[in-house]
Design an enzyme around this catalytic site. Structure first.
Site, PDB file in Angstrom:
ATOM      1  N   ARG A  85       0.701  -1.287  -0.073  1.00  0.00           N
ATOM      2  CA  ARG A  85      -0.125   0.167   0.040  1.00  0.00           C
ATOM      3  C   ARG A  85       1.067   1.295   0.041  1.00  0.00           C
ATOM      4  O   ARG A  85       1.816   1.636   0.853  1.00  0.00           O
ATOM      5  CB  ARG A  85      -0.914  -0.021   1.296  1.00  0.00           C
ATOM      6  CG  ARG A  85      -1.945   1.083   1.102  1.00  0.00           C
ATOM      7  CD  ARG A  85      -2.596   1.506   2.766  1.00  0.00           C
ATOM      8  NE  ARG A  85      -2.907   2.952   2.810  1.00  0.00           N
ATOM      9  CZ  ARG A  85      -3.049   3.544   4.018  1.00  0.00           C
ATOM     10  NH1 ARG A  85      -2.709   2.735   5.158  1.00  0.00           N
ATOM     11  NH2 ARG A  85      -3.595   4.800   3.921  1.00  0.00           N
ATOM     12  N   HIS A 129      -2.585  11.148   1.171  1.00  0.00           N
ATOM     13  CA  HIS A 129      -1.934  10.864   2.408  1.00  0.00           C
ATOM     14  C   HIS A 129      -1.427  12.113   2.822  1.00  0.00           C
ATOM     15  O   HIS A 129      -0.046  12.150   3.033  1.00  0.00           O
ATOM     16  CB  HIS A 129      -1.167   9.694   2.173  1.00  0.00           C
ATOM     17  CG  HIS A 129      -0.714   9.188   3.641  1.00  0.00           C
ATOM     18  ND1 HIS A 129      -0.712   7.518   3.852  1.00  0.00           N
ATOM     19  CD2 HIS A 129      -0.500   9.536   4.871  1.00  0.00           C
ATOM     20  CE1 HIS A 129      -0.668   7.375   5.063  1.00  0.00           C
ATOM     21  NE2 HIS A 129      -0.318   8.640   5.718  1.00  0.00           N
ATOM     22  N   GLU A 174      -6.889   8.581   6.783  1.00  0.00           N
ATOM     23  CA  GLU A 174      -7.253   9.195   7.811  1.00  0.00           C
ATOM     24  C   GLU A 174      -7.696  10.664   7.652  1.00  0.00           C
ATOM     25  O   GLU A 174      -7.021  11.645   8.186  1.00  0.00           O
ATOM     26  CB  GLU A 174      -5.885   9.337   8.897  1.00  0.00           C
ATOM     27  CG  GLU A 174      -5.669   7.869   9.151  1.00  0.00           C
ATOM     28  CD  GLU A 174      -4.314   7.637  10.008  1.00  0.00           C
ATOM     29  OE1 GLU A 174      -4.156   6.733  10.501  1.00  0.00           O
ATOM     30  OE2 GLU A 174      -3.739   8.869  10.403  1.00  0.00           O
ATOM     31  N   ASN A 302      -7.227   1.863  10.451  1.00  0.00           N
ATOM     32  CA  ASN A 302      -5.724   1.945  10.851  1.00  0.00           C
ATOM     33  C   ASN A 302      -6.011   2.006  12.339  1.00  0.00           C
ATOM     34  O   ASN A 302      -6.850   2.872  13.132  1.00  0.00           O
ATOM     35  CB  ASN A 302      -5.312   3.324  10.537  1.00  0.00           C
ATOM     36  CG  ASN A 302      -5.193   3.639   8.924  1.00  0.00           C
ATOM     37  OD1 ASN A 302      -5.215   2.600   8.210  1.00  0.00           O
ATOM     38  ND2 ASN A 302      -4.686   4.633   8.647  1.00  0.00           N
ATOM     39  N   TYR A 304      -4.275   1.927  16.345  1.00  0.00           N
ATOM     40  CA  TYR A 304      -2.912   1.990  16.963  1.00  0.00           C
ATOM     41  C   TYR A 304      -3.062   2.036  18.589  1.00  0.00           C
ATOM     42  O   TYR A 304      -2.229   1.487  19.232  1.00  0.00           O
ATOM     43  CB  TYR A 304      -2.424   3.528  16.766  1.00  0.00           C
ATOM     44  CG  TYR A 304      -1.651   3.287  15.161  1.00  0.00           C
ATOM     45  CD1 TYR A 304      -0.607   2.884  15.100  1.00  0.00           C
ATOM     46  CD2 TYR A 304      -2.512   3.941  14.252  1.00  0.00           C
ATOM     47  CE1 TYR A 304       0.164   2.763  13.734  1.00  0.00           C
ATOM     48  CE2 TYR A 304      -1.679   3.722  12.935  1.00  0.00           C
ATOM     49  CZ  TYR A 304      -0.525   3.289  12.789  1.00  0.00           C
ATOM     50  OH  TYR A 304       0.063   3.489  11.536  1.00  0.00           O
ATOM     51  N   GLU A 361      -3.506  -0.293   8.424  1.00  0.00           N
ATOM     52  CA  GLU A 361      -2.283   0.063   9.255  1.00  0.00           C
ATOM     53  C   GLU A 361      -2.418  -0.436  10.764  1.00  0.00           C
ATOM     54  O   GLU A 361      -3.501  -0.418  11.196  1.00  0.00           O
ATOM     55  CB  GLU A 361      -2.137   1.705   9.242  1.00  0.00           C
ATOM     56  CG  GLU A 361      -1.599   2.448   8.202  1.00  0.00           C
ATOM     57  CD  GLU A 361      -1.404   3.938   8.419  1.00  0.00           C
ATOM     58  OE1 GLU A 361      -1.134   4.507   9.633  1.00  0.00           O
ATOM     59  OE2 GLU A 361      -1.707   4.761   7.439  1.00  0.00           O
TER      60      GLU A 361
END
Length: 457
Positions: A85, A129, A174, A302, A304, A361
């Protein structure tokens, strides 16, 4: 390859078609900031402003991927990576954001896609991005409603060139971060600090996704188009009614503000009310509109960290983050909480029923300098982090949640935005003095897992 029994057992829990990939983004790795006709982006401008990034560091050179891409693709092949990606630099393709295509810039991505396919690696393209062309920011950027058409034009140009070989597309990465961290909190480019502006940016970004996705589907019949949302696990700090309400509000303001529209809903009422009470809500924003976010063929997640929220009447929006003691944290200060991935996947499945979820991610920053001899880079904390999150994901799949892929963030250590180069997320170490790549222990573990999954198939 010698594989541990635990890795083989974990691999057997995943389907033969499950995809393990790695991810990156253009400004964080490419370098070549002023080569071959590339125009400046807002991150070029922001990172060159004193005090904006750690040590004044920029992405001018980064990992020099623009010149070293073939070696990086070969490294991915060695690790057994199934999909890569990467993001396209808007200003490398359209130096002023619209109009005439910069052919050398588009040629770079053409070569990259061909190089990936030649090594058996499926490309996934992220169109945006965070690196908006500076020329478009000078025309209002994401606050200008025309950005919806600008993005549509850009999506069409890239899809026209790459769409005969690329079937998986992410429009935006995001949007919460570039809308709010960049425009409402000022910590990222373009460094604006105004909530009303951030909400305008978010609204235009959601609408731009819809137009961009339509353009891709026209140019690439059968294309699969999604968006990558950063969705943390959000819990009340303690189980009180006030804290539960605070956590619900935080989730709505920061996460459901995006996930709801992308699944056909209006903005969440609790967040609308909070912004209205705070005086943030732009008068022109249609907060009751439904369906303006277009459609998703898949959702990119994503994940985290874990956020613990407590009521605080003196804080903005009436709540605050609580930093729990005694928990493991990354060097970003983020709590390591693998069960949170399962909680987020469960929430998405219950509330939105996406047809497919790709974990676009997952990763962590830890201090992992190379050995004094310049040899192996051991990073047991990152290896454990990845293994624990894959374990949780496997459990979610066994529960029927349609997760089809996982992309480790990131392939390489890179320019970590306002943090500069001091935060290392890569499964491959980069020595920025000489651009030497060294696979870390986590990269070898990932290679082992991929090998075991293929063997079990």
């Amino acid at each position: 390859m010698n594989r541990s029994a635990a890795t083989e057992a974990l691999a057997r829990r995943l389907s033969p078609g499950f995809v393990f990939g790695v991810a990156s983004s253009a400004y964080q790795i490419e370098g070549a900031a002023d080569e071959d006709g590339r125009g400046p982006s807002i991150w070029d401008t922001f990172s060159h402003e004193p005090g904006r990034t750690a040590n004044g560091e920029t992405g001018d050179v980064a990992c020099d991927h623009y010149h070293r891409w073939a070696d990086d693709v070969e490294l991915m092949r060695e690790l057994g990576i199934g999909s890569y990606r990467f993001s396209v630099s808007w200003s490398r393709v359209l130096p002023v954001g619209t109009g005439t295509v910069n052919q050398p810039g588009l040629d770079f991505y053409d070569r990259l896609v061909d190089g990936l396919l030649a090594k058996g690696i499926a490309p996934m393209v992220t169109l945006y991005h965070w690196d908006l062309p500076q020329a478009l920011f000078d025309r209002g950027g994401w606050t200008n409603p025309s950005v919806v058409d600008w993005f549509g034009e850009y999506a069409e140009r890239v899809a026209e060139r790459l769409g005969d070989r690329v079937t998986r597309w992410l429009t935006l990465n995001e949007p919460q971060v570039f809308s709010f961290t960049g425009h409402a909190n000022g910590r990222h480019a373009p460094g604006l600090d105004d909530w009303a502006t951030g909400l305008r940016v978010a609204d235009n970004a959601i609408r731009a996704h819809a137009v961009g996705a339509d353009r891709i589907r026209i140019m690439v019949p059968g294309a699969q188009v999604g968006v990558a949302l950063n969705l943390n696990c959000v819990d009340p700090a303690t189980d009180t009614e006030a804290n539960r309400e605070a956590a619900t509000k935080h989730l709505a303001i920061n996460q459901r503000w995006f996930s709801d529209p992308f699944f056909g809903r209006a903005y969440p009422e609790i967040a609308v009310r909070a912004h209205r009470e705070a005086g943030h809500l732009p008068a022109e924003l249609d907060v009751t509109a439904e369906g303006f976010g277009g459609q998703l063929d898949f959702l990119g997640l994503n994940y985290y960290t874990h956020e613990q929220i407590a009521a605080d009447s003196a804080a903005p929006f009436g709540y605050t983050h609580v930093r729990a003691p005694g928990v493991e944290r990354t060097t970003m200060g983020w709590e390591v909480y693998p069960p949170g991935l399962g909680q987020v996947l469960g929430w998405l499945d219950r509330d939105y029923k996406p047809a497919e979820i790709m974990i676009t991610e997952v990763g962590a920053a830890f201090p992992d300098p190379p050995s004094p001899e310049g040899g192996a880079v051991g990073d047991p904390a990152r290896t454990r982090f990845l293994a624990d999150h894959v374990e949780v994901m496997a459990g979610a799949i066994e529960d029927g949640i349609p997760v089809t892929a996982l992309y480790a963030w990131s392939l390489l250590d890179n320019f970590e935005w306002a943090e500069g180069y001091r935060q290392r997320f890569g499964i491959v170490h980069v020595d920025y003095a000489n651009q030497r790549r060294t696979v870390k222990g986590s990269g070898r573990w990932y290679q082992e897992l991929i090998s075991a999954q293929r063997a079990s198939s």
